[in-house]
Design a protein around this motif. Structure first.
Motif, PDB file in Angstrom:
ATOM      1  N   PHE A  36       0.821  -1.220   0.000  1.00  0.00           N
ATOM      2  CA  PHE A  36       0.000   0.000   0.000  1.00  0.00           C
ATOM      3  C   PHE A  36       0.844   1.255   0.000  1.00  0.00           C
ATOM      4  CE2 PHE A  36      -4.112  -1.786   0.341  1.00  0.00           C
ATOM      5  CZ  PHE A  36      -3.890  -3.033   0.883  1.00  0.00           C
ATOM      6  N   ARG A  37       1.897   1.234   0.888  1.00  0.00           N
ATOM      7  CA  ARG A  37       2.569   2.518   1.159  1.00  0.00           C
ATOM      8  C   ARG A  37       4.011   2.550   0.684  1.00  0.00           C
ATOM      9  NH1 ARG A  37      -0.948   0.944   4.735  1.00  0.00           N
ATOM     10  NH2 ARG A  37      -2.636   2.349   5.316  1.00  0.00           N
ATOM     11  N   TYR A  68     -11.289  -2.653  -6.439  1.00  0.00           N
ATOM     12  CA  TYR A  68     -11.199  -3.995  -5.867  1.00  0.00           C
ATOM     13  C   TYR A  68     -11.132  -5.073  -6.948  1.00  0.00           C
ATOM     14  CZ  TYR A  68     -11.262  -2.447  -1.115  1.00  0.00           C
ATOM     15  OH  TYR A  68     -10.871  -1.868   0.067  1.00  0.00           O
ATOM     16  N   ARG A  71      -7.661  -5.073  -8.098  1.00  0.00           N
ATOM     17  CA  ARG A  71      -6.788  -5.757  -7.130  1.00  0.00           C
ATOM     18  C   ARG A  71      -6.980  -7.259  -7.192  1.00  0.00           C
ATOM     19  NH1 ARG A  71      -7.636  -3.134  -1.507  1.00  0.00           N
ATOM     20  NH2 ARG A  71      -6.131  -4.729  -0.876  1.00  0.00           N
ATOM     21  N   THR A 198       4.883  -5.070   7.727  1.00  0.00           N
ATOM     22  CA  THR A 198       3.831  -4.068   7.900  1.00  0.00           C
ATOM     23  C   THR A 198       4.446  -2.712   8.218  1.00  0.00           C
ATOM     24  OG1 THR A 198       1.826  -3.439   9.112  1.00  0.00           O
ATOM     25  CG2 THR A 198       3.500  -4.660  10.352  1.00  0.00           C
ATOM     26  N   SER A 199       3.805  -1.650   7.710  1.00  0.00           N
ATOM     27  CA  SER A 199       4.308  -0.285   7.963  1.00  0.00           C
ATOM     28  C   SER A 199       3.927   0.178   9.362  1.00  0.00           C
ATOM     29  CB  SER A 199       3.735   0.670   6.914  1.00  0.00           C
ATOM     30  OG  SER A 199       2.306   0.614   6.951  1.00  0.00           O
TER      31      SER A 199
END
Ligand code: BV8
Ligand code: ZN
Length: 252
Positions: A36-37, A68, A71, A198-199
């Motif tokens: 995501f980031r 979606y 994705r 994970t961020s």
């Protein structure tokens, strides 16, 4: 990988009565699923507030479904990687192991994980947006794109006449109470918490390491870069999950 840290992690894993792993999008990166980031991440091209909120869906369900469906098509051909398979084996080889994931891609299940907690739902399920309770599954079994997901096809509707929505947790929506409580209980009871890919910015999932640490667990971050957790983790194993997790399994 720092030897001292690795030695400590291995000793604690061998002595642990209970191990928890919490995963984010980074564990699926080496399966080709965009994070995501990070660089090339999904949020870079789409803004979370425009897509992953109930308001966005109420405002423009077609745009949200387009994202979606896109994705799903990106995830469908992806295969679980070595990191997913190690965590699936830990379920069988460690005395007590609990997997908690923020991911919605279903790759942990495809790697063989059976007892995982999916905090943010699953992209392969749709549920009624009108609240009749109906939930449907689409197959995410690695096959080709489905026509039903082709962009531009009509929005999926429920047998009650309402719209279907992706069965995921959007920003501002509460997580399944049972799921977050079970995850927090597991974090409080474990001897080692592995925080993988994970961020560490999305709550309440991002609170798990602090809860585990306060209860005396060894908190181990496995990531390719620093996150807000890095300074608080007991050990940081810098590297891709698909390499670090197999190394941990082989040595422990
Ligand atoms: C809620 C939708 C309350 C599904 C997502 C405090 C307490 C409670 C809530 C809040 C709070 N503070 C703020 C909030 C609100 C909000 C929040 O946390 N905002 C943040 C951004 C500040 N939280 C919520 O809204 C949550 N709801 O608490 O509701 C409530 C209570 C009662 C009644 C009503 C409401 C809901 C959170 C869920 C949001 N939904 N997505 C979907 O479409 O997927 S979140 C989204 O981010 C994804 O689901 C994803 O799971 C999540 C976290 O992202 P990561 O998995 O960490 O991925 P990311 O790309 O960010 O990072 C990847 C990492 O991997 C990087 O660090 C990278 O370096 C690393 N990496 C890359 N490659 C590798 C690697 N690591 C290892 N190996 C590699 N190869
Ligand atoms: Zn319905």
């Amino acid at each position: 990988m720092p030897d001292v840290g690795l030695t400590l992690v291995l000793a604690c894993l061998r002595a642990a009565r209970s191990v928890v792993a919490t995963t984010g999008a980074g564990i699926s990166a080496e399966s080709g699923v965009p994070t995501f980031r990070g660089s090339g991440g999904l949020w870079r091209t789409f803004s979370a507030s425009d897509l992953a909120t109930p308001e966005a869906f109420a405002r423009d369900p077609r745009l949200v479904w387009e994202w979606y469906r896109w994705r799903r098509d990106r995830i469908r051909p992806a295969k679980p990687n070595a990191g997913h398979f190690v965590l699936a084996r830990f379920e069988r080889t460690l005395p007590h192991f609990q997997l908690v994931t923020q991911n919605v891609d279903g790759l942990h299940q495809r790697a063989g994980s059976r007892t995982l907690i999916e905090l943010h739902g699953n992209i392969w399920r749709s549920r009624c947006a009108s609240g009749c309770g109906r939930v449907t599954e689409v197959s995410g079994d690695g096959g080709p794109a489905r026509s039903g997901d082709a962009p531009g096809t009509a929005l999926p509707t429920c047998t009650c006449g309402g719209l279907l929505r992706p069965d995921v947790v959007w920003f501002g929506e509460a997580l399944e109470p049972g799921n977050i409580e079970r995850a927090m209980d597991a974090a409080r009871a474990c001897d080692v918490l592995l925080v993988v890919g994970t961020s560490a910015v999305v709550y309440p999932a991002a609170a798990l390491p602090r809860v585990a640490h306060a209860a005396g667990a060894l908190v181990v971050e496995i990531n390719v870069e620093d996150t807000p957790l890095t300074a608080e983790a007991d050990v940081v194993l810098r590297g891709p999950a698909a390499e670090v997790l197999p190394a941990l399994e082989a040595l422990s």
